[in-house]
Design an enzyme around this catalytic site. Structure first.
Site, PDB file in Angstrom:
ATOM      1  N   ASP A 142     -25.863  -3.715  -9.985  1.00 20.21           N
ATOM      2  CA  ASP A 142     -26.112  -2.389 -10.685  1.00 20.21           C
ATOM      3  C   ASP A 142     -24.876  -1.653 -10.828  1.00 20.21           C
ATOM      4  OD1 ASP A 142     -28.560  -3.603 -10.671  1.00 20.21           O
ATOM      5  OD2 ASP A 142     -29.398  -2.023  -9.474  1.00 20.21           O
ATOM      6  N   GLY A 189     -36.733   4.667 -12.820  1.00 21.95           N
ATOM      7  CA  GLY A 189     -37.563   3.745 -11.735  1.00 21.95           C
ATOM      8  C   GLY A 189     -38.392   2.457 -12.586  1.00 21.95           C
ATOM      9  N   HIS A 231     -32.139 -11.779  -8.145  1.00 23.84           N
ATOM     10  CA  HIS A 231     -32.174 -11.878  -6.682  1.00 23.84           C
ATOM     11  C   HIS A 231     -30.943 -13.033  -6.269  1.00 23.84           C
ATOM     12  CE1 HIS A 231     -35.545  -9.470  -5.582  1.00 23.84           C
ATOM     13  NE2 HIS A 231     -36.151  -9.940  -7.001  1.00 23.84           N
ATOM     14  N   THR A 232     -29.891 -13.050  -6.851  1.00 29.29           N
ATOM     15  CA  THR A 232     -28.904 -13.731  -6.477  1.00 29.29           C
ATOM     16  C   THR A 232     -27.733 -13.002  -5.754  1.00 29.29           C
ATOM     17  OG1 THR A 232     -28.029 -13.730  -8.684  1.00 29.29           O
ATOM     18  CG2 THR A 232     -29.086 -15.567  -7.993  1.00 29.29           C
TER      19      THR A 232
END
Ligand code: ADP
Ligand code: MG
Length: 404
Positions: free
Chosen positions: A193, A143, A56-57
């Protein structure tokens, strides 16, 4: 701006081979021939990833450090001179999806939106891409937080870059793939990603500065240190993840705004207490604390890896998990259980990886403890009444490449 493996996309990729991948590539080429009646122009691969540290950076202009998995999406592709785009995946039911490359519109749904979005993004950036015949086959769990979506995008982009001779750099391919996912598919992901799938190198983790996309390949020699990095796919995916992801981003933006910085990356660890004192909302304060400490953890992990101290990074991984659980609040009982059980069985460190609310966790373990840790996690899941997790070792593999 970028270093390492950021040479022009296409040709031989970033080096390294995964055992059995040439045989898999031939099978995918054979399936293409059965489907479309001719041999493909080539077969390309792009990997899934785990993020070692830096969660989450990437939407806070911060640091991340993913490594590519040996698991890949393979694409057999032929270029077409008309605008017909034929897409087929061995992994989803249904036949060939037919679209037209010249009239693609964001919002075209289903799995085909990922490769179609890449063609749309390439064309939107002014690249001459016409139609193509595509057949895909993947062994990246879908997923599971291991980024099958980015692998699918990047393999499509690399095949197009090769076949249409686009002369794009790998980081540029990653950017266009992110645009495809953000705008065409409609998922507000960061840049990690796609960059991992495009740019990772065998035997290394990729340090990425998500502000300027500067890259550094950091040696990550697990085997040399007698270590293993276990990936634990919890098999759960909590539906609240998507909405929560959006609110996390908003809280981070609020924090940056309140602190008068462009992004939370601009808050140094040394200034953190002072910054937190300026924030009145306790939730924003916790979110900011996670991002600031997590960026610092990435830099510390890099320093230790580059100093050859891979065995000492475990506690930093575990601290990252605590921060994601308590300050960022994106973990879930299953992920916490993996970490707790792994540490209890002797793991050197463990943390959730990916966006959270399910998906996968990683555990750094001594080779000799790997079986015991896997067993402890599996037993803890059974005792808690969760379905059996899927556990496998992550071997740092190469980024996207042409196979045939
Ligand atoms: P993750 O990237 O963590 O695996 P996402 O939800 O971001 O999860 O992406 C998964 C989606 O990507 C799938 O629902 C599907 O639409 C698409 N996808 C991934 N792999 C394949 C594949 N082999 N064939 C077709 N579609 C795929
Ligand atoms: Mg994804």
């Amino acid at each position: 701006m970028t270093g390492g493996t950021s040479g022009t996309a296409g040709t031989s990729g970033t080096g390294g081979t995964v055992p059995g991948e040439t045989a898999r590539a031939r099978q995918v080429a054979d399936a293409f021939r059965e489907l479309y009646g001719t041999a493909p122009d080539g077969v390309w691969a792009a990997p899934g990833r785990v993020n070692l540290i830096g969660e989450h950076t990437d939407y806070n202009d911060g640091f991340v450090m993913p490594l590519a998995l040996p698991n890949t999406v393979l694409a057999a592709v032929s270029r077409r001179d008309d605008d017909l785009l034929r897409l087929h995946s061995a992994d989803v039911p249904g036949g060939v999806v037919e679209l037209r490359a010249d009239v693609l519109e964001p919002g075209d749904g289903g799995w085909a939106a990922y490769p179609a979005g890449v063609v749309w993004a390439l064309r939107g950036a002014g690249h001459r891409v016409t139609g193509a015949d595509v057949h895909l086959a993947s062994d990246v769990p879908v997923g599971a937080g291991l980024s099958s979506s980015a692998a699918l995008e990047v393999v499509t982009a690399l095949a197009c870059a090769d076949l249409f001779d686009l002369g794009l750099l790998r980081w540029q391919l990653a950017r266009l793939c992110q645009r495809a996912e953000n705008v065409y598919v409609g998922v507000p992901c960061g840049i990690m990603d796609q960059t991992a799938a495009a740019c990772c190198a065998e035997g290394h983790a990729l340090h990425l500065d998500t502000r300027d996309l500067a890259q550094r390949q950091v040696p990550f020699d697990l085997a040399g240190a007698g270590l293993r990095l276990l990936v634990v796919d919890t098999g759960v995916r909590h539906a609240l993840g998507d909405g929560e992801y959006a609110t996390r981003r908003e809280r981070c933006e609020e924090g940056a705004h309140a602190l008068g910085v462009q992004a939370l990356r601009d808050v140094a660890l040394e200034r953190m207490d002072e910054a937190l004192a300026q924030l009145s909302d306790p939730v924003v304060r916790r979110r900011v604390r996670h991002v600031v400490t997590e960026n610092a953890r990435v830099e510390e992990v890099v320093a230790r890896l580059e100093a050859g101290r891979i065995r000492t990074i475990g506690p930093l991984l575990t601290a990252g998990h605590s921060s994601l659980r308590d300050d960022f609040e994106v973990s879930c009982p299953e992920l916490d259980l993996v970490v707790e059980a792994a540490l209890g069985a002797g793991a050197l460190g463990a943390r959730m990886t990916g966006a959270g609310f399910g998906g996968s966790a990683i555990a750094l373990v001594d080779e000799g403890d790997a079986d015991a840790v896997a067993k402890a996690v599996t037993e803890a899941f059974a005792t808690a009444g969760h379905g059996a997790p899927r556990i496998f070792p992550a071997v740092p593999a190469a980024g996207a490449r042409r196979l045939l």
